[in-house]
Design a protein around this motif. Structure first.
Motif, short mmCIF file in Angstrom:
data_model
loop_
_atom_site.label_atom_id
_atom_site.label_comp_id
_atom_site.label_asym_id
_atom_site.label_seq_id
_atom_site.Cartn_x
_atom_site.Cartn_y
_atom_site.Cartn_z
N GLU A 195 -14.83 13.22 2.93
CA GLU A 195 -14.93 13.40 4.39
C GLU A 195 -13.57 13.84 4.92
OE1 GLU A 195 -17.77 9.48 5.14
OE2 GLU A 195 -16.42 10.17 6.72
N LYS A 196 -13.59 14.30 6.19
CA LYS A 196 -12.32 14.62 6.84
C LYS A 196 -11.52 13.33 7.02
CE LYS A 196 -13.72 18.73 9.34
NZ LYS A 196 -13.56 19.46 10.61
N ALA A 197 -10.22 13.51 7.18
CA ALA A 197 -9.33 12.35 7.28
C ALA A 197 -9.70 11.46 8.47
CB ALA A 197 -7.89 12.84 7.41
N SER A 198 -10.08 12.07 9.59
CA SER A 198 -10.29 11.28 10.82
C SER A 198 -11.44 10.29 10.66
CB SER A 198 -10.56 12.21 12.00
OG SER A 198 -11.70 13.00 11.72
N THR A 199 -12.40 10.58 9.80
CA THR A 199 -13.49 9.61 9.60
C THR A 199 -13.32 8.89 8.25
OG1 THR A 199 -14.87 11.32 8.56
CG2 THR A 199 -15.16 10.95 10.94
N GLY A 200 -12.76 9.58 7.29
CA GLY A 200 -12.62 8.97 5.95
C GLY A 200 -11.57 7.88 5.90
N GLY A 230 -5.91 14.21 1.96
CA GLY A 230 -5.66 15.58 2.40
C GLY A 230 -4.69 16.37 1.57
N THR A 231 -4.79 16.23 0.24
CA THR A 231 -3.95 17.07 -0.60
C THR A 231 -4.77 17.65 -1.74
OG1 THR A 231 -2.03 17.15 -2.09
CG2 THR A 231 -3.13 15.02 -1.88
N SER A 232 -4.49 18.91 -2.06
CA SER A 232 -5.25 19.57 -3.13
C SER A 232 -4.71 19.17 -4.50
CB SER A 232 -5.13 21.09 -2.97
OG SER A 232 -3.75 21.46 -3.11
N MET A 233 -3.66 18.37 -4.52
CA MET A 233 -3.08 17.88 -5.79
C MET A 233 -2.70 19.05 -6.71
SD MET A 233 -3.24 14.56 -5.50
CE MET A 233 -3.42 13.67 -7.04
N GLN A 234 -2.23 20.14 -6.11
CA GLN A 234 -1.90 21.31 -6.94
C GLN A 234 -0.41 21.53 -7.11
OE1 GLN A 234 -3.91 24.96 -5.94
NE2 GLN A 234 -5.81 23.87 -5.46
N ILE A 239 0.84 -1.20 0.00
CA ILE A 239 0.00 0.00 0.00
C ILE A 239 0.87 1.25 0.00
CG2 ILE A 239 -1.79 1.26 1.24
CD1 ILE A 239 -2.78 -1.36 2.41
N ALA A 240 0.59 2.14 -0.95
CA ALA A 240 1.26 3.45 -0.99
C ALA A 240 0.25 4.49 -0.52
CB ALA A 240 1.73 3.78 -2.39
N VAL A 241 0.64 5.29 0.47
CA VAL A 241 -0.26 6.33 0.99
C VAL A 241 0.37 7.69 0.67
CG1 VAL A 241 -1.42 7.22 3.05
CG2 VAL A 241 -0.89 4.77 2.89
N LEU A 242 -0.36 8.55 -0.02
CA LEU A 242 0.16 9.89 -0.35
C LEU A 242 -0.62 10.90 0.49
CD1 LEU A 242 1.79 11.94 -2.03
CD2 LEU A 242 0.04 11.77 -3.80
N THR A 243 0.06 11.58 1.40
CA THR A 243 -0.68 12.54 2.24
C THR A 243 -0.19 13.96 2.01
OG1 THR A 243 0.85 12.34 4.14
CG2 THR A 243 -0.99 10.79 4.05
N GLY A 244 -1.12 14.88 2.31
CA GLY A 244 -0.83 16.32 2.26
C GLY A 244 -1.29 16.96 3.55
N ALA A 245 -1.27 18.27 3.55
CA ALA A 245 -1.53 19.05 4.78
C ALA A 245 -2.86 18.69 5.43
CB ALA A 245 -1.48 20.54 4.45
N GLY A 246 -3.82 18.22 4.65
CA GLY A 246 -5.15 17.91 5.20
C GLY A 246 -5.14 16.81 6.22
N VAL A 247 -4.16 15.88 6.12
CA VAL A 247 -4.13 14.78 7.09
C VAL A 247 -3.73 15.31 8.48
CG1 VAL A 247 -1.71 13.97 6.91
CG2 VAL A 247 -3.58 12.31 7.28
N SER A 248 -3.06 16.46 8.51
CA SER A 248 -2.64 17.04 9.80
C SER A 248 -3.55 18.17 10.26
CB SER A 248 -1.19 17.55 9.70
OG SER A 248 -0.29 16.48 9.40
N ASP A 286 -10.86 13.46 1.17
CA ASP A 286 -10.73 14.92 1.29
C ASP A 286 -12.15 15.49 1.39
OD1 ASP A 286 -8.44 17.25 -0.09
OD2 ASP A 286 -10.45 17.74 0.60
N PRO A 287 -12.42 16.38 2.38
CA PRO A 287 -13.78 16.93 2.49
C PRO A 287 -14.17 17.77 1.28
CG PRO A 287 -12.29 18.01 4.04
CD PRO A 287 -11.54 16.88 3.45
N HIS A 288 -13.17 18.35 0.64
CA HIS A 288 -13.46 19.13 -0.59
C HIS A 288 -12.59 18.55 -1.71
CE1 HIS A 288 -15.27 21.81 2.27
NE2 HIS A 288 -14.11 21.93 2.90
N PRO A 289 -12.95 17.37 -2.19
CA PRO A 289 -12.06 16.67 -3.13
C PRO A 289 -11.85 17.44 -4.43
CG PRO A 289 -14.19 15.52 -2.92
CD PRO A 289 -14.18 16.61 -1.90
N SER A 290 -10.62 17.40 -4.91
CA SER A 290 -10.30 18.11 -6.17
C SER A 290 -10.46 17.18 -7.36
CB SER A 290 -8.84 18.60 -6.11
OG SER A 290 -8.00 17.51 -5.74
N ILE A 291 -10.86 15.92 -7.10
CA ILE A 291 -11.12 14.99 -8.22
C ILE A 291 -12.46 14.29 -7.98
CG2 ILE A 291 -8.66 14.60 -8.65
CD1 ILE A 291 -8.99 11.84 -7.39
N GLN A 292 -13.03 13.74 -9.03
CA GLN A 292 -14.31 13.01 -8.92
C GLN A 292 -14.04 11.50 -8.84
OE1 GLN A 292 -17.05 14.92 -8.98
NE2 GLN A 292 -15.81 16.76 -9.40
#
Ligand code: APR
Length: 226
Positions: free
Chosen positions: A209-214, A168-172, A3-12, A193-199
């Motif tokens: 959802e937020k990371a803590s529940t998603g 938790g990353t905006s992928m920008q 498993i590869a996990v890619l995290t951004g600021a949203g996870v923190s 991501d609660p405001h996902p940048s992809i569908q």
């Protein structure tokens, strides 16, 4: 399962650390380019060092959240690599043992003379704090415009993964944002991501959802499949 996990600021975020693009382009009130670029450091090294001193102090006052902990638990049954854009050590403090920091680490500094001379550093770093070669030390952070040395290693890890979890990353910001392209056709892909940048699509399941529940929901889905 690999498993590869890619995290951004949203996870923190739920640990109390601000994200970048949710704060209308400012990082703790600073224009990112004045505190996170080589030019910014050249223009006003004291401002930059003080900025990271504040970030370091703040990090030592916060704790990992449920998402960091759930991702650490994943290691009990799977071969997990966390590829993070974050410079905090919350994944490590939650128990993850295989963490790759694409953008550097807040609790490390390096010589401005020899970039391979890297030191652990948990206190303030000031002008006049020199390396053994008598050159100024700087934060061990990848600033805007600087190379991301670990990106090839990260791409290989994503390519070999049976599941890719993005949290938790905006992928920008590239090249990190491009890592998703390396996921195999047959890999399971999840995006939290609660405001996902992809569908959601045939290849990626989006959990808005937020990371803590998603993240725990992704764990359950993976357990059902493995
Ligand atoms: N749980 C999950 N995701 C969240 C949460 C949360 N509680 N709160 C916010 N988010 C999401 C936002 O919706 C956004 O999509 O986290 C993402 C944060 O995006 P950014 O602020 O752009 O952070 P990131 O993608 O990590 O930025 C990448 O840019 O500034 C540079 O080098 C810096 O590593 C950073 C890079």
């Amino acid at each position: 399962m690999k498993i590869a996990v890619l995290t951004g600021a949203g996870v923190s975020a739920e640990s109390g650390l601000k994200t970048f693009r949710d704060s209308n382009g400012l990082w703790e009130g600073h224009d990112v380019m004045s505190v996170a670029s080589p030019q910014g450091f050249a223009n006003d090294p004291a401002l930059v060092l003080d900025f990271y001193n504040q970030r370091r102090k703040q990090l030592l006052e916060v704790s990992p959240n449920a998402a960091h902990k759930a991702l650490a638990q994943l290691e009990n049954k799977h071969d997990v690599t966390i590829i993070t854009q974050n410079v905090d050590d919350l994944h490590e403090r939650a128990g993850s043992t295989n963490v790759l920091h694409l953008h550097g680490e807040l609790l490390k500094v390096r010589s401005t003379f020899d970039e391979d001379l890297i030191l652990d550093w948990k206190t303030d770093l000031n002008i006049g704090d020199f390396c053994e070669h008598n050159h100024q030390l700087r934060p061990h952070i990848v600033w805007f415009g600087e190379a991301v040395p670990l990106i090839e290693v990260a791409a290989e890890i994503v390519e070999q993964a049976d599941a890719v979890i993005i949290v938790g990353t905006s992928m920008q910001v590239y090249p990190a944002a491009g890592l998703i392209q390396y996921a195999r056709e047959d890999a399971l892909c999840y995006f939290v991501d609660p405001h996902p940048s992809i569908q959601s699509n045939s290849r990626i399941t989006v959990i808005a959802e937020k990371a803590s529940t998603g993240v725990p929901k992704v764990m359950k889905a993976i357990e059902k499949l493995s």
